[in-house]
Scaffold this motif. Structure first.
Motif, short mmCIF file in Angstrom:
data_model
loop_
_atom_site.label_atom_id
_atom_site.label_comp_id
_atom_site.label_asym_id
_atom_site.label_seq_id
_atom_site.Cartn_x
_atom_site.Cartn_y
_atom_site.Cartn_z
N VAL A 166 35.85 26.95 45.13
CA VAL A 166 36.96 26.33 45.92
C VAL A 166 36.97 24.99 45.88
N ALA A 167 38.22 24.39 45.85
CA ALA A 167 38.08 22.89 45.86
C ALA A 167 37.59 22.03 47.12
N ASP A 168 37.92 22.83 48.06
CA ASP A 168 37.69 22.10 49.58
C ASP A 168 36.62 22.67 50.17
N ASP A 169 35.67 23.71 49.50
CA ASP A 169 34.88 24.04 50.26
C ASP A 169 33.39 24.49 49.14
N PRO A 170 32.52 23.90 49.40
CA PRO A 170 31.31 24.09 48.43
C PRO A 170 30.55 25.35 48.49
N ASP A 171 30.89 26.17 49.42
CA ASP A 171 30.15 27.47 49.58
C ASP A 171 31.12 28.82 49.53
N ARG A 172 32.50 28.56 49.09
CA ARG A 172 33.25 29.42 48.84
C ARG A 172 33.56 29.55 46.92
N PHE A 173 33.65 30.68 46.56
CA PHE A 173 33.79 30.87 45.07
C PHE A 173 34.78 32.11 44.56
N ALA A 174 35.37 31.70 43.60
CA ALA A 174 36.15 32.88 42.95
C ALA A 174 35.55 33.00 41.47
N LEU A 175 35.11 34.33 41.29
CA LEU A 175 34.70 34.92 39.81
C LEU A 175 35.76 35.60 39.17
N VAL A 176 36.31 35.07 38.10
CA VAL A 176 37.13 35.79 37.23
C VAL A 176 36.50 36.54 36.16
N GLU A 177 36.90 37.86 36.39
CA GLU A 177 36.12 39.04 35.14
C GLU A 177 37.43 39.68 34.54
N ARG A 178 37.26 39.86 33.47
CA ARG A 178 37.92 40.79 32.45
C ARG A 178 37.13 41.55 31.77
N TRP A 179 37.57 43.13 31.73
CA TRP A 179 36.65 44.03 31.22
C TRP A 179 37.68 44.84 30.09
N ALA A 180 37.29 45.20 29.19
CA ALA A 180 37.96 45.83 28.22
C ALA A 180 38.40 47.31 28.70
N SER A 181 37.78 48.02 29.59
CA SER A 181 38.08 49.20 30.07
C SER A 181 37.59 49.47 31.29
N GLU A 182 37.93 50.54 31.95
CA GLU A 182 37.24 51.03 33.01
C GLU A 182 35.87 51.45 32.78
N GLU A 183 35.65 51.98 31.47
CA GLU A 183 34.38 52.44 31.16
C GLU A 183 33.37 51.37 31.12
N ALA A 184 33.83 50.25 30.69
CA ALA A 184 32.89 48.77 30.56
C ALA A 184 32.82 48.45 31.98
N LEU A 185 33.61 48.51 32.88
CA LEU A 185 33.39 48.01 34.33
C LEU A 185 32.23 48.86 35.00
N ALA A 186 32.48 50.17 34.64
CA ALA A 186 31.76 51.10 35.47
C ALA A 186 30.40 50.78 34.96
N ALA A 187 30.01 50.55 33.62
CA ALA A 187 28.74 50.25 33.14
C ALA A 187 28.22 49.12 33.60
N HIS A 188 29.11 48.21 33.84
CA HIS A 188 28.51 46.89 34.41
C HIS A 188 28.07 46.95 35.75
N ASP A 189 28.76 47.59 36.83
CA ASP A 189 28.54 47.81 38.20
C ASP A 189 27.27 48.61 38.18
N ALA A 190 26.78 49.55 36.94
CA ALA A 190 25.71 50.28 37.29
C ALA A 190 24.55 49.48 36.31
N ALA A 191 24.52 48.46 35.85
CA ALA A 191 23.69 47.57 34.81
C ALA A 191 22.53 47.24 35.86
N PRO A 192 21.25 47.59 35.48
CA PRO A 192 20.09 46.89 35.96
C PRO A 192 20.17 45.47 36.73
N HIS A 193 20.73 44.80 36.01
CA HIS A 193 20.75 43.28 36.26
C HIS A 193 21.80 43.19 37.26
#
Length: 100
Positions: A46-73
């Motif tokens: 965020v431009a005026d705050d070095p401790d706030r962030f926005a992460l932009v994510e795009r996933w091909a499908s619900e399945e891909a997002l679900a797999a991401h959320d469960a990934a060990p890393h």
């Protein structure tokens, strides 16, 4: 075929600990970007705050997002983030606005 999933993830680091968020993202990003179905995974400060962030994510499908959320890393990262985050991330799911 399902539509891509678009997310904005709002993150606040504890005061003065934004650099730790950036370092954690830099270590995690290559693993996430290599996941099947990851179309975008980018962190913005965020431009005026070095401790706030926005992460932009795009996933091909619900399945891909679900797999991401469960990934060990991701499980490991979620646990480690508690050390420098001010609280849980806010996940905002986006949909395309109709064009007139």
């Amino acid at each position: 075929m399902s539509q891509p999933i678009k997310l904005i993830v709002l993150v606040a680091a504890l005061p003065g600990r934004g650099a730790e968020q950036i370092a954690a993202f830099e270590a995690l990003a290559p693993l996430v970007r290599a996941e099947d179905g990851c179309l975008q995974y980018d962190l913005h400060r965020v431009a005026d705050d070095p401790d706030r962030f926005a992460l932009v994510e795009r996933w091909a499908s619900e399945e891909a997002l679900a797999a991401h959320d469960a990934a060990p890393h991701m499980v490991t990262a979620d646990a480690a983030n508690k050390a420098f985050r001010a609280g849980p991330a806010e996940v905002v799911r986006l949909v395309d606005a109709p064009v007139s």
